[in-house]
Design an enzyme around this catalytic site. Structure first.
Site, PDB file in Angstrom:
ATOM      1  N   GLY A   1       0.831  -1.193   0.000  1.00  0.00           N
ATOM      2  CA  GLY A   1       0.000   0.000   0.000  1.00  0.00           C
ATOM      3  C   GLY A   1       0.865   1.242   0.000  1.00  0.00           C
ATOM      4  O   GLY A   1       2.019   1.207   0.443  1.00  0.00           O
TER       5      GLY A   1
ATOM      6  N   GLN B   1       2.654  10.087   1.165  1.00  0.00           N
ATOM      7  CA  GLN B   1       3.965   9.440   1.240  1.00  0.00           C
ATOM      8  C   GLN B   1       4.850   9.805   0.048  1.00  0.00           C
ATOM      9  O   GLN B   1       6.062   9.621   0.102  1.00  0.00           O
ATOM     10  CB  GLN B   1       3.821   7.922   1.342  1.00  0.00           C
ATOM     11  CG  GLN B   1       3.238   7.467   2.660  1.00  0.00           C
ATOM     12  CD  GLN B   1       3.124   5.968   2.699  1.00  0.00           C
ATOM     13  OE1 GLN B   1       2.134   5.402   2.235  1.00  0.00           O
ATOM     14  NE2 GLN B   1       4.140   5.316   3.228  1.00  0.00           N
TER      15      GLN B   1
ATOM     16  N   CYS C   1       5.880   0.195   7.317  1.00  0.00           N
ATOM     17  CA  CYS C   1       5.494   1.335   6.497  1.00  0.00           C
ATOM     18  C   CYS C   1       6.662   1.727   5.608  1.00  0.00           C
ATOM     19  O   CYS C   1       7.807   1.761   6.080  1.00  0.00           O
ATOM     20  CB  CYS C   1       5.096   2.499   7.406  1.00  0.00           C
ATOM     21  SG  CYS C   1       4.575   3.978   6.527  1.00  0.00           S
ATOM     22  N   LEU C   2       6.376   2.028   4.351  1.00  0.00           N
ATOM     23  CA  LEU C   2       7.439   2.427   3.425  1.00  0.00           C
ATOM     24  C   LEU C   2       8.090   3.740   3.857  1.00  0.00           C
ATOM     25  O   LEU C   2       9.222   4.014   3.477  1.00  0.00           O
ATOM     26  CB  LEU C   2       6.889   2.545   2.002  1.00  0.00           C
ATOM     27  CG  LEU C   2       6.389   1.230   1.389  1.00  0.00           C
ATOM     28  CD1 LEU C   2       5.774   1.483   0.012  1.00  0.00           C
ATOM     29  CD2 LEU C   2       7.511   0.204   1.307  1.00  0.00           C
TER      30      LEU C   2
ATOM     31  N   HIS D   1      -4.581   1.194   7.438  1.00  0.00           N
ATOM     32  CA  HIS D   1      -3.251   1.804   7.575  1.00  0.00           C
ATOM     33  C   HIS D   1      -3.114   2.974   6.592  1.00  0.00           C
ATOM     34  O   HIS D   1      -2.674   4.059   6.965  1.00  0.00           O
ATOM     35  CB  HIS D   1      -2.190   0.722   7.307  1.00  0.00           C
ATOM     36  CG  HIS D   1      -0.778   1.212   7.271  1.00  0.00           C
ATOM     37  ND1 HIS D   1       0.154   0.832   8.210  1.00  0.00           N
ATOM     38  CD2 HIS D   1      -0.125   2.016   6.398  1.00  0.00           C
ATOM     39  CE1 HIS D   1       1.314   1.399   7.907  1.00  0.00           C
ATOM     40  NE2 HIS D   1       1.171   2.117   6.814  1.00  0.00           N
ATOM     41  N   GLU D   2      -3.513   2.752   5.332  1.00  0.00           N
ATOM     42  CA  GLU D   2      -3.395   3.800   4.317  1.00  0.00           C
ATOM     43  C   GLU D   2      -4.372   4.943   4.585  1.00  0.00           C
ATOM     44  O   GLU D   2      -4.021   6.113   4.399  1.00  0.00           O
ATOM     45  CB  GLU D   2      -3.596   3.231   2.912  1.00  0.00           C
ATOM     46  CG  GLU D   2      -2.589   2.162   2.513  1.00  0.00           C
ATOM     47  CD  GLU D   2      -1.127   2.551   2.701  1.00  0.00           C
ATOM     48  OE1 GLU D   2      -0.791   3.750   2.591  1.00  0.00           O
ATOM     49  OE2 GLU D   2      -0.310   1.657   2.977  1.00  0.00           O
TER      50      GLU D   2
ATOM     51  N   HIS E   1      -2.940   7.348   6.962  1.00  0.00           N
ATOM     52  CA  HIS E   1      -2.012   8.299   6.336  1.00  0.00           C
ATOM     53  C   HIS E   1      -2.748   9.548   5.849  1.00  0.00           C
ATOM     54  O   HIS E   1      -2.226  10.655   5.949  1.00  0.00           O
ATOM     55  CB  HIS E   1      -1.305   7.667   5.128  1.00  0.00           C
ATOM     56  CG  HIS E   1      -0.081   6.887   5.467  1.00  0.00           C
ATOM     57  ND1 HIS E   1       1.042   7.454   6.030  1.00  0.00           N
ATOM     58  CD2 HIS E   1       0.211   5.579   5.288  1.00  0.00           C
ATOM     59  CE1 HIS E   1       1.970   6.523   6.194  1.00  0.00           C
ATOM     60  NE2 HIS E   1       1.486   5.375   5.758  1.00  0.00           N
TER      61      HIS E   1
END
Length: 173
Positions: free
Chosen positions: A46, A51, A95-96, A137-138, A141
């Site tokens: 994701g 991000q 997380c990226l 999670h996304e 963000h």
């Protein structure tokens, strides 16, 4: 299609709530394509627009991880949760924007989301397992929240300090 740089925590843009996307435009479609390419390249399941430095309520995801399985890239614009299960699941989240840091986070096991697709139509789907965790999670963000915000203050501060050090070392090259 291009791979965009992923912002690393701590970055003030990751803590801002994103405004809704006013319309599905060519620019939004290009952003979605770039975000999917960036997510697959990372690799991740994701990626939210903030991000990659774009404050817009949209994210991409593809939780198909089985070898040889057909990918299922999804683009969710202005997503919202319209139902949550009472049952909870705990997943080891990463997380990226916070590479190499993972922690267990408990969230509703299932959610139903409604969003605008690249086709300009409203879509609705119930997600469970990894798909549910990823979608939540996304969505976090888009509200300026990171998975570490679900952790206790000591663990959160420890990860933030490690990320500050990582960013300093990376900047020195």
């Amino acid at each position: 299609m291009s791979i965009r740089p992923i912002l690393l925590h701590p970055d003030p843009r990751l803590k801002k709530a994103c405004p809704p996307v006013p319309a599905v435009t060519g620019e939004i479609a290009q952003l979605a394509e770039d975000m999917l390419a960036t997510m697959y390249d990372a690799p991740g399941v994701g990626l939210a627009a903030p991000q990659v430095g774009v404050l817009a309520r949209m994210f991409v995801m593809d939780c198909v991880k089985e070898e040889g399985a057909v990918p299922r890239p999804m683009v969710l614009i202005n997503p919202e949760i319209i139902w949550r299960s009472d049952e909870k699941n705990t997943y080891e989240e990463g997380c990226l924007s916070i590479p190499e840091h993972y922690a267990p986070v408990t969230r509703p096991a299932q959610v139903t989301m409604r969003w605008l697709g690249l086709d300009g139509k409203t879509h609705e789907e119930r997600f469970d397992d990894l798909w549910s965790t990823c979608a939540q999670h996304e969505l976090d963000h888009l509200d300026g929240k990171l998975f570490i915000d679900h952790l206790g203050p000591i663990k959160r501060q420890m990860i933030t300090r490690k990320m500050e050090k990582f960013k300093r070392e990376r900047a020195r090259g």
